[in-house]
Design an enzyme around this catalytic site. Structure first.
Site, PDB file in Angstrom:
ATOM      1  N   GLU A 108       0.828  -1.203   0.000  1.00 58.95           N
ATOM      2  CA  GLU A 108       0.000   0.000   0.000  1.00 58.95           C
ATOM      3  C   GLU A 108       0.866   1.259   0.000  1.00 58.95           C
ATOM      4  O   GLU A 108       1.856   1.345   0.723  1.00 58.95           O
ATOM      5  CB  GLU A 108      -0.871  -0.037   1.258  1.00 58.95           C
ATOM      6  CG  GLU A 108      -1.702   1.186   1.525  1.00 58.95           C
ATOM      7  CD  GLU A 108      -2.378   1.138   2.882  1.00 58.95           C
ATOM      8  OE1 GLU A 108      -3.236   1.997   3.131  1.00 58.95           O
ATOM      9  OE2 GLU A 108      -2.038   0.240   3.702  1.00 58.95           O
ATOM     10  N   ASP A 164      14.205  -3.770  13.123  1.00 58.96           N
ATOM     11  CA  ASP A 164      15.039  -2.716  12.530  1.00 58.96           C
ATOM     12  C   ASP A 164      14.352  -1.376  12.745  1.00 58.96           C
ATOM     13  O   ASP A 164      14.201  -0.566  11.827  1.00 58.96           O
ATOM     14  CB  ASP A 164      15.255  -2.978  11.040  1.00 58.96           C
ATOM     15  CG  ASP A 164      16.287  -2.043  10.411  1.00 58.96           C
ATOM     16  OD1 ASP A 164      17.162  -1.539  11.151  1.00 58.96           O
ATOM     17  OD2 ASP A 164      16.216  -1.804   9.195  1.00 58.96           O
ATOM     18  N   LEU A 190       1.320   4.969   1.135  1.00 59.16           N
ATOM     19  CA  LEU A 190       0.828   5.761   2.258  1.00 59.16           C
ATOM     20  C   LEU A 190       1.288   7.207   2.126  1.00 59.16           C
ATOM     21  O   LEU A 190       2.384   7.474   1.644  1.00 59.16           O
ATOM     22  CB  LEU A 190       1.352   5.189   3.579  1.00 59.16           C
ATOM     23  CG  LEU A 190       0.926   3.755   3.874  1.00 59.16           C
ATOM     24  CD1 LEU A 190       1.756   3.183   5.016  1.00 59.16           C
ATOM     25  CD2 LEU A 190      -0.557   3.691   4.216  1.00 59.16           C
TER      26      LEU A 190
END
Length: 268
Positions: free
Chosen positions: A80, A178, A82
Site C-alpha cells: 500500500e 530494525d 501511504l
C-alpha cells in the site's frame, strides 16, 4: 515490458501510468507507482521481499499499523502507498502504544522461522530457548569473521558475560527488528505506520534500543509504551551494539568509533 510492468499487471490487473524512486532505498530499490486506473502502490525489489511480506503480515495480525501487502511476484513486493507528513503532537504517543501492543504477541522460542539479511550482511534467526545464547551467537559473534582487528576478541569476552547482563528467559515478543526512526512513517492526522521490518521473537527492549540509536522518540512515547525493568540502561547498550556492528559492516570505518564506545561502556 520490464519486470515491474509484469508484476503490476499480474498483481493488480492494471498498468503503470507513472513511476518515481522513493527515498529509503539503501538496501533495495523502492518505487512509487501510479496506475492507469488512478491507484498507487509502492514496489520494492530484492531477493528477500517474500520474507518481508510474511513479516508485514505477522505484524498486521497483531493490530500493528503496517502498509497492506498487495502481493509478491518474483523479486518484487507491492505494498500500500501511504501519505507522509510531519509528526503530529500525538503521533509519538500512538507509536509507543501500538509498539507495546505488537510486543504483546509472543512466540514459542527466540528467533524466526526464516533467516534474513541487510544487503550482504546475513541475519541468522535460527530458533533457540536461551536468550543470552541467541544474542551472543546470532547477533554478536556471527559478525566476528568480518570485523576489523581487535573487535572480535572483545565481542568474545562480552559474549561470555551475557548470561550476567541479559535476562535468561524474557518473554519472546514479536520484534520489528530494525526499528530506527526512518522506519516509522508518519502520516496526516496523527497516523503512523511501521515499515521495512526484520522480524523475529526476542526481548522487547531490542526494538527500544534501536529506536534510540540515532536520537530519541518524541514526546509521549516512553509514557505510552510503559515502564521497563530495572537495569534497562545496560541492556540497551548490549542491544545497541548489534545495529552498530551491522552499520560497521555495511557502511565502513565511520562506525568503528560507535562500536568501540559501546564495547568500552560494557567493560570490554
Amino acid at each position: 515490458m520490464d519486470a515491474l510492468d509484469h508484476a503490476i499487471l499480474d498483481l493488480t490487473g492494471d498498468r503503470i501510468a507513472a513511476r518515481r524512486p522513493l527515498h529509503g532505498g539503501d538496501l533495495s530499490a523502492v518505487t512509487l507507482v501510479t496506475l492507469q486506473g488512478g491507484g498507487r502502490v509502492v514496489a520494492k525489489s530484492g531477493p528477500l521481499v517474500d520474507r518481508e511480506a510474511r513479516m508485514l503480515t505477522a505484524m498486521a495480525e497483531t493490530g500493528a499499523p503496517v502498509p497492506d501487502v498487495v502481493g509478491v511476484a518474483g523479486n518484487i513486493l507491492l505494498i500500500e502507498a501511504l501519505d507522509e507528513g510531519a509528526p503530529q503532537p500525538t503521533a509519538w504517543a500512538k507509536a509507543g502504544e501500538t509498539l507495546a501492543q505488537m510486543h504483546g504477541a509472543t512466540g514459542a522460542n527466540y528467533g524466526w522461522n526464516e533467516d534474513y539479511a541487510f544487503g550482504n550482511v546475513e541475519i541468522s534467526n535460527a530458533e533457540t530457548t536461551d536468550w543470552p545464547d541467541f544474542w551472543a551467537s546470532r547477533r554478536l559473534l556471527a559478525h566476528a569473521p568480518y570485523l576489523p582487528g581487535g573487535v572480535a576478541p572483545r565481542l568474545a569476552n562480552l559474549a561470555e558475560r551475557l548470561p550476567h547482563l541479559l535476562p535468561a528467559a524474557p518473554r519472546p515478543a514479536l520484534l520489528h527488528g530494525d526499528l530506527w526512526t526512518g522506519n516509522l512513517l508518519f502520516g496526516p492526522e496523527g497516523g503512523i505506520h511501521f515499515i521495512d521490518p526484520a522480524c523475529y521473537y526476542g526481548d522487547c527492549e531490542v526494538d527500544l534500543a534501536m529506536l534510540h540509536l540515532f536520537g530519541s522518540p518524541g514526546r509521549g512515547f516512553d509514557e505510552a509504551y510503559g515502564p521497563l525493568e530495572p537495569g534497562w540502561e545496560t541492556r540497551r547498550t548490549v542491544y545497541t551494539l548489534w545495529p552498530a556492528l551491522v552499520h560497521l559492516r555495511l557502511f565502513g570505518a565511520s562506525y568503528r568509533g560507535m562500536v568501540d564506545r559501546l564495547l568500552k561502556e560494557l567493560g570490554v
